[in-house]
Design a protein around this motif. Structure first.
Motif, short mmCIF file in Angstrom:
data_model
loop_
_atom_site.label_atom_id
_atom_site.label_comp_id
_atom_site.label_asym_id
_atom_site.label_seq_id
_atom_site.Cartn_x
_atom_site.Cartn_y
_atom_site.Cartn_z
N TYR A 84 0.84 -1.20 0.00
CA TYR A 84 0.00 0.00 0.00
C TYR A 84 0.87 1.25 0.00
CZ TYR A 84 -3.63 -3.27 1.47
OH TYR A 84 -4.50 -4.33 1.53
N HIS A 85 0.32 2.33 -0.55
CA HIS A 85 0.97 3.64 -0.46
C HIS A 85 0.02 4.64 0.23
CE1 HIS A 85 3.55 1.83 -3.65
NE2 HIS A 85 4.48 2.52 -3.02
N TYR A 86 -0.63 5.47 -0.57
CA TYR A 86 -1.52 6.46 0.04
C TYR A 86 -2.80 5.79 0.56
CZ TYR A 86 1.32 10.04 -2.33
OH TYR A 86 2.34 10.84 -2.76
N LEU A 132 3.50 -1.25 3.83
CA LEU A 132 3.10 0.12 3.47
C LEU A 132 4.38 0.91 3.23
CD1 LEU A 132 1.27 -0.89 6.21
CD2 LEU A 132 -0.15 0.92 5.25
N ASP A 133 4.54 1.44 2.04
CA ASP A 133 5.78 2.11 1.65
C ASP A 133 5.69 3.63 1.82
OD1 ASP A 133 6.92 -0.29 0.96
OD2 ASP A 133 7.08 0.13 -1.19
N ASP A 134 6.85 4.23 2.02
CA ASP A 134 7.08 5.68 1.92
C ASP A 134 6.96 6.47 3.22
OD1 ASP A 134 7.47 5.09 -0.73
OD2 ASP A 134 5.84 6.31 -1.51
N GLY A 135 6.57 5.82 4.34
CA GLY A 135 6.54 6.54 5.62
C GLY A 135 5.53 7.67 5.70
N SER A 170 13.13 -0.36 6.38
CA SER A 170 13.75 0.72 5.61
C SER A 170 13.27 0.70 4.16
CB SER A 170 15.27 0.55 5.63
OG SER A 170 15.86 1.36 4.63
N HIS A 171 13.06 1.90 3.64
CA HIS A 171 12.74 2.07 2.22
C HIS A 171 13.83 2.94 1.59
CE1 HIS A 171 10.12 1.81 -1.18
NE2 HIS A 171 9.57 2.99 -1.10
N GLY A 172 15.05 2.86 2.19
CA GLY A 172 16.15 3.69 1.73
C GLY A 172 16.09 5.07 2.36
N ASP A 227 16.69 8.28 0.64
CA ASP A 227 16.14 9.35 -0.19
C ASP A 227 15.25 8.84 -1.33
OD1 ASP A 227 15.77 11.97 -0.90
OD2 ASP A 227 17.73 12.24 -1.83
N HIS A 228 14.81 7.58 -1.24
CA HIS A 228 13.92 7.01 -2.26
C HIS A 228 14.51 7.09 -3.67
CE1 HIS A 228 10.30 5.64 -4.24
NE2 HIS A 228 9.73 5.45 -3.08
N LEU A 229 15.71 6.52 -3.81
CA LEU A 229 16.37 6.49 -5.12
C LEU A 229 16.34 5.06 -5.66
CD1 LEU A 229 19.48 8.71 -4.26
CD2 LEU A 229 17.30 9.41 -5.26
ZN LIG Z 1 8.24 4.12 -2.44
#
Ligand SMILES: [Zn+2]
Length: 339
Positions: free
Chosen positions: A7-9, A67-70, A221-223, A225-227
């Motif tokens: 999931y994202h938003y 769920l990605d992106d924090g 962790s999703h990294g 800076d999201h690169l």
């Molecule tokens: Zn992402």
């Protein structure tokens, strides 16, 4: 079989004028969890860790919710539902956004696209190419290259109209990050002068929220800076993952053992990314290969589906009752360059 659901938003309303922000509502989220819960068991990072350590195997039919992106809306809208239903989950966060109160490039793109028509942005990219500002875009006059980009874009962003898919693919995979970031930052700044820090604090989870998730064993962790890690040099990959796990450890007292590759495509997790991640203490990691995991071999390349692909999603590929039989088995980890 382990099936990842990503999931994202997750927010109650999507009322921006253009299609830049795609997600689901809390109601759809809850409905999907209940539907999946009827055909399988939810497991979290702890169960996957135990299975990898040989303590106990996963259930035959297992789901892991990620769920990605924090995004703060995940904490506000998804976390209470997960708690109420007793469903474990892993929240994969980008640390630079929170540490530096920045809006990540990937989210600036979403916000700019939500408030500007796609034609206007494509036109702006073309102008930038003609003026020699990031000469890469000049090459887009090559018809076969454009066709090839459009094909790959349509395959990767299968929910978007062709123009939007092409724009997203150009921004995320074709343009050099420095060129892309300059263009998007200009657009974002024009739209939101001086407001990046405030927008960042509204968009991403706080340190306290991260601590709560970490205490429950739900943080990964999703990294930093999201690169797209697979497109970076080994030194840059090392820095991206290391900075991310060290920042999480400093905030929460726990070093994350799970990673979700930003963008998650095969090229975004190409070698030597998984080896570097392993050396930094990552025990398992997720791609976005649309498939199931019959076992946990090569745990740095676990497949994971977008929530829309699964029963209860807006483009479900399989019926709930036949999901575990019909979902394809992951293959990316068999690639000799990846395994
Ligand atoms: Zn992402």
């Amino acid at each position: 079989m382990l099936i990842g659901v990503n999931y994202h938003y997750i927010r109650p309303w999507y009322d921006e004028p253009y299609p830049g922000i795609h997600g689901i509502t809390p109601e759809v989220f809850e409905h999907q969890l209940k539907l999946l819960g009827r055909v399988g068991h939810f497991v979290g990072a702890a169960e996957i860790g135990e299975a990898l350590a040989g303590v106990r195997p996963l259930p035959d039919r297992a789901f892991v919710v990620t769920l990605d992106d924090g995004l703060r809306e995940q904490y506000e809208h998804a976390w209470p539902i997960l708690r109420r239903l007793g469903v474990p989950a892993i929240f994969f966060v980008n640390t630079a956004a929170i540490a530096e109160r920045r809006v990540l490039g990937v989210h600036k793109i979403h916000l700019v696209r939500a408030w500007q028509p796609p034609e206007k942005l494509l036109e702006r990219l073309g102008q930038s190419g003609r003026s020699g500002n990031g000469g890469q875009m000049g090459a887009l006059s090559d018809v076969s290259l454009i066709e090839s980009i459009r094909r790959r874009a349509a395959a990767h962003y299968n929910y978007d109209d062709p123009e939007t898919a092409c724009l997203k693919y150009l921004l995320n995979f074709v343009l050099e990050p420095a060129v892309r970031d300059r263009l998007i930052t200009e657009c974002f700044e024009e739209m939101n002068p001086g407001a990046e820090s405030e927008i960042s604090q509204r968009l991403y989870m706080s340190g306290e929220e991260l601590r709560i998730l970490s205490d429950m064993g739900c943080l990964g962790s999703h990294g930093d800076d999201h690169l797209p890690l697979g497109l970076l040099t080994p030194v840059e990959v090392q820095r991206e993952i290391e900075r991310s796990v060290e920042r999480i450890e400093a905030w929460t007292g726990r070093r994350p053992e799970a990673l979700s590759y930003p963008y998650g495509s095969a090229e975004a997790c190409a070698p030597p990314v998984s080896g570097i991640a392993t050396d930094l203490g990552i025990r398992f990691a997720f791609t976005v290969e649309r498939a199931g995991n019959p076992d946990l071999r090569a745990p740095l390349h676990l497949a994971r589906c977008d929530c829309n692909d699964l029963p209860g999603g807006k483009a479900a590929c399989w019926e709930a009752d036949r999901l575990f039989e019909e979902i394809p088995r992951r293959e990316w980890y068999l690639d000799e360059h990846v395994a």
